[in-house]
Design an enzyme around this catalytic site. Sequence first.
Site, PDB file in Angstrom:
ATOM      1  N   GLU A   1      -6.121   9.917   9.239  1.00  0.00           N
ATOM      2  CA  GLU A   1      -4.759   9.812   9.789  1.00  0.00           C
ATOM      3  C   GLU A   1      -4.654  10.592  11.100  1.00  0.00           C
ATOM      4  O   GLU A   1      -3.919  10.222  12.002  1.00  0.00           O
ATOM      5  CB  GLU A   1      -3.748  10.347   8.777  1.00  0.00           C
TER       6      GLU A   1
ATOM      7  N   CYS B   1     -11.083   3.524  -0.921  1.00  0.00           N
ATOM      8  CA  CYS B   1      -9.804   4.000  -0.383  1.00  0.00           C
ATOM      9  C   CYS B   1      -9.537   3.262   0.922  1.00  0.00           C
ATOM     10  O   CYS B   1     -10.476   3.013   1.694  1.00  0.00           O
ATOM     11  CB  CYS B   1      -9.884   5.509  -0.128  1.00  0.00           C
ATOM     12  N   THR B   2      -8.277   2.917   1.129  1.00  0.00           N
ATOM     13  CA  THR B   2      -7.909   2.155   2.327  1.00  0.00           C
ATOM     14  C   THR B   2      -8.380   2.803   3.637  1.00  0.00           C
ATOM     15  O   THR B   2      -8.653   2.112   4.610  1.00  0.00           O
ATOM     16  CB  THR B   2      -6.371   2.046   2.410  1.00  0.00           C
ATOM     17  N   HIS B   3      -8.426   4.136   3.644  1.00  0.00           N
ATOM     18  CA  HIS B   3      -8.704   4.845   4.898  1.00  0.00           C
ATOM     19  C   HIS B   3     -10.181   4.933   5.263  1.00  0.00           C
ATOM     20  O   HIS B   3     -10.535   5.156   6.410  1.00  0.00           O
ATOM     21  CB  HIS B   3      -8.161   6.276   4.802  1.00  0.00           C
TER      22      HIS B   3
ATOM     23  N   ASP C   1       0.868  -1.176   0.000  1.00  0.00           N
ATOM     24  CA  ASP C   1       0.000   0.000   0.000  1.00  0.00           C
ATOM     25  C   ASP C   1       0.906   1.226   0.000  1.00  0.00           C
ATOM     26  O   ASP C   1       2.096   1.129   0.306  1.00  0.00           O
ATOM     27  CB  ASP C   1      -0.897  -0.008   1.254  1.00  0.00           C
ATOM     28  N   SER C   2       0.323   2.378  -0.278  1.00  0.00           N
ATOM     29  CA  SER C   2       1.092   3.619  -0.219  1.00  0.00           C
ATOM     30  C   SER C   2       1.540   3.933   1.212  1.00  0.00           C
ATOM     31  O   SER C   2       2.465   4.689   1.420  1.00  0.00           O
ATOM     32  CB  SER C   2       0.236   4.765  -0.746  1.00  0.00           C
TER      33      SER C   2
ATOM     34  N   TYR D   1      -0.212   8.466  -2.439  1.00  0.00           N
ATOM     35  CA  TYR D   1      -0.225   8.161  -3.864  1.00  0.00           C
ATOM     36  C   TYR D   1      -1.439   8.839  -4.535  1.00  0.00           C
ATOM     37  O   TYR D   1      -1.405   9.163  -5.702  1.00  0.00           O
ATOM     38  CB  TYR D   1      -0.354   6.651  -4.097  1.00  0.00           C
ATOM     39  N   GLY D   2      -2.489   9.001  -3.744  1.00  0.00           N
ATOM     40  CA  GLY D   2      -3.791   9.392  -4.296  1.00  0.00           C
ATOM     41  C   GLY D   2      -3.853  10.752  -4.957  1.00  0.00           C
ATOM     42  O   GLY D   2      -4.793  11.051  -5.683  1.00  0.00           O
TER      43      GLY D   2
ATOM     44  N   CYS E   1      -3.804  -0.887  -2.080  1.00  0.00           N
ATOM     45  CA  CYS E   1      -4.049   0.545  -2.299  1.00  0.00           C
ATOM     46  C   CYS E   1      -4.973   0.735  -3.510  1.00  0.00           C
ATOM     47  O   CYS E   1      -4.690   0.230  -4.604  1.00  0.00           O
ATOM     48  CB  CYS E   1      -2.700   1.217  -2.558  1.00  0.00           C
TER      49      CYS E   1
HETATM   50  N1  DGL Z   1      -3.889   4.028   0.053  1.00  0.00           N
HETATM   51  C1  DGL Z   1      -4.491   5.103  -0.697  1.00  0.00           C
HETATM   52  C2  DGL Z   1      -5.712   4.551  -1.441  1.00  0.00           C
HETATM   53  O1  DGL Z   1      -6.296   3.554  -1.063  1.00  0.00           O
HETATM   54  C3  DGL Z   1      -4.896   6.264   0.211  1.00  0.00           C
HETATM   55  C4  DGL Z   1      -3.725   7.068   0.703  1.00  0.00           C
HETATM   56  C5  DGL Z   1      -2.937   7.700  -0.434  1.00  0.00           C
HETATM   57  O2  DGL Z   1      -3.430   8.627  -1.105  1.00  0.00           O
HETATM   58  O3  DGL Z   1      -1.826   7.232  -0.659  1.00  0.00           O
HETATM   59  O4  DGL Z   1      -6.102   5.124  -2.424  1.00  0.00           O
END
Ligand code: DGL
Length: 277
Positions: free
Chosen positions: A160, A192-194, A18-19, A50-51, A81
């Site tokens: 976060e 999105c993971t979050h 993941d990022s 990364y997003g 991710c």
């Molecule tokens: N892991 C990214 C996603 O699921 C979220 C965090 C990022 O932007 O890197 O898109």
Amino acid sequence: MKTDMSKLNADQPVGVFDSGIGGLTVVRSLAEILPSEDIIYLGDTARLPYGTKSAETIRRFAKQDTEFLLERGVKMVIVACHSATSAALPFLKKDFKLPIIGVIEPGTRAATKASKNRRIGVIGTPATISAGEYERAILAADPNARVIAKSTPLFVPLVEEGWVDRPVTHQIITEYLTSLKEDKIDTLLLGCTHYPLLAPALDRFFEHNVKLVDSGDETAQAAHEVLKKMNLLRDTSHHGSCRFYLTDLSPNFRSIGERFLGEPMQDVIRVSVNHEG
Ligand code: DGL
């Protein structure tokens, strides 16, 4: 790097990247569904997010992340991710010869199954939403579905920061998602993971009328199916372990990571995956 698929064996670990540490939500699901598997997790915390980056840059990072996992002898790679899945999955599948799965297909499967009125909302980072992969995948599964996609970048820093139930959180949710509510979606894909950590606040906003789909469990299920089909499932007498590699150890990574993982992060190692110098 090419891998000879015939040489893969069940005792090898499963690689996840993941990022950052949001992908630990996928590790959590994996540990539940595949408790015998050893997991190697790579979080590219030094280059997060990364997003908000271009597809080209995300692709380069994703390739390096995959190479790192291959060097550690994984039998499969899970791209946890959503931004990396959106920008890079087909490229990774072409470049690397081992099973690679992302989060989009499993999440889509769950969303199309859950929706009754076929009005499906998708939220994600700008990279995920602009790539349009979720939209494409949903329409491929159900050509009559209506997809309403919305980029919701402020959700990542809110999570976060641990601000999942503050007045400002609810205000931002209202600002971003009122149009989806007006469009009468009955299913919302958390792309999105979050975002699973915002589920209670989102549920409240939609007055418990919208099914929230988190692809973590579905992705772990998809990993199980692939490993089973390839005869690569680890013997169930083995007790799986988890090793975490992060490209930066920020002062608060443990507290954030534990929120995603649901338990303390043991065995954390700092590494570099950027071979460009
Ligand atoms: N892991 C990214 C996603 O699921 C979220 C965090 C990022 O932007 O890197 O898109």
